[in-house]
Scaffold this motif. Structure first.
Motif: not given
Ligand SMILES: NC(=O)c1ccc[n+]([C@@H]2O[C@H](COP(=O)([O-])OP(=O)(O)OC[C@H]3O[C@@H](n4cnc5c(N)ncnc54)[C@H](O)[C@@H]3O)[C@@H](O)[C@H]2O)c1
Length: 258
Positions: A25-26, A48-49, A72-73, A75, A100, A123-124, A169, A195, A200
């Motif tokens: 989304g971004q 999820w946004n 979607s989420d 997780s 990502n 999440v990650h 990470k 990265p 961002t």
């Protein structure tokens, strides 16, 4: 909000491929989604946004690319499975996955509660696990699958006040190499990018200018990355140009943390 412009040049290296990009989304995820579409891939824009995911899809479509929004989420395993099913129903397969999506819970180690660690890990790390588990059976069936996991240079060097993020990470690197070893013989390539500081929305909101400036001062290329400068190596790793690369962790940092 500054959004990545649609890349003007591409070789359409990923024509007829179906892709899933999480956190699209971004930021970096959006830049990856837009560039994959420019390379000819159909892109599942997962976030999820819902609103920002729609904006990304509009950017893709207004430049003649193809894709779908997947709200979607990462997780939540059942939500991820249903996203992958939607791509398969539309495209008949899934070829490319970019893990990502991410968030941060910064703070001193002794001040952070247990939930800060579980939120970031869910999440990650588990988000990536969920997406790989949902995509792999189809990739194995096709005998071809390409996965890129977005780690961070902090996963290599660590930093103060970011212990959940740095652990997660680094965990992504372990996942990348384990999957590369386990599934390389079945046509699946799994790589990661690390990265450095990238321009961002989240970085601009969360990182105070004096810390951004200090980071840039220590960066040999003397600036932060544009999200498309992370997207391009991601697309390279997904393309046939990287056909003999698996288990690699590519630092995309302008030289920071080498
Ligand atoms: N920006 C940087 O300087 C930098 C540096 C190193 C690594 N990274 C990593 O690159 C990735 C992207 O970073 P960014 O700066 O573009 O982040 P960002 O915060 O700008 O974008 C992350 C996106 O992920 C989405 N997201 C978060 N949790 C989600 C979930 N559970 N399910 C679905 N979507 C979710 C958000 O809605 C957002 O659209 C992250 O993994 C980040 O850790 C970023």
């Amino acid at each position: 909000m500054k959004v990545a412009s649609f890349p003007k040049t591409s070789c359409r290296r990923l024509e007829a491929k179906a892709a899933l990009v999480t956190g699209a989304g971004q930021g970096i995820g959006r830049a990856v989604a837009v560039r994959l579409a420019a390379e000819g891939a159909f892109v599942g824009v997962l976030d999820w946004n819902r609103e920002t995911a729609r904006e990304t899809l509009e950017m893709i479509q207004s430049a003649g690319g193809l894709g779908m929004v997947l709200h979607s989420d990462v997780s939540e395993p059942s939500q991820v499975i249903s996203c992958v099913e939607k791509i398969k129903a539309d495209q008949g397969k899934i070829d490319l996955l970019v893990n990502n999506a991410g968030l941060d819970r910064p703070g001193g180690f002794l001040k952070l509660d247990y939930n800060s660690f579980s939120d970031v890990f869910n999440v990650h790390v588990l988000g990536a696990v969920n997406c790989v588990r949902a995509c792999l059976p189809c990739m194995l069936n096709e005998g071809d699958g390409r996965i890129v996991n977005v780690s961070s240079i902090y996963g290599k060097v660590g930093t103060k006040g970011e212990s959940p993020y740095c652990c997660a990470k680094a965990g992504i690197v372990g996942l990348t190499k384990s999957l590369a070893k386990e599934f390389g013989g079945k046509g699946i390539r799994v790589n990661a990018v690390m990265p450095g500081l990238t321009n961002t929305p989240t970085i601009m909101e969360m990182m105070r200018p004096k810390y951004q400036e200090a980071f840039v001062r220590e960066t040999p290329l003397a600036r932060m990355a544009d999200p498309d400068e992370i997207a391009r190596p991601v697309v390279f790793l997904l393309s046939d140009e990287a056909s003999y690369i698996t288990g690699a962790v590519l630092e995309v940092t302008g030289g920071w943390g080498m």
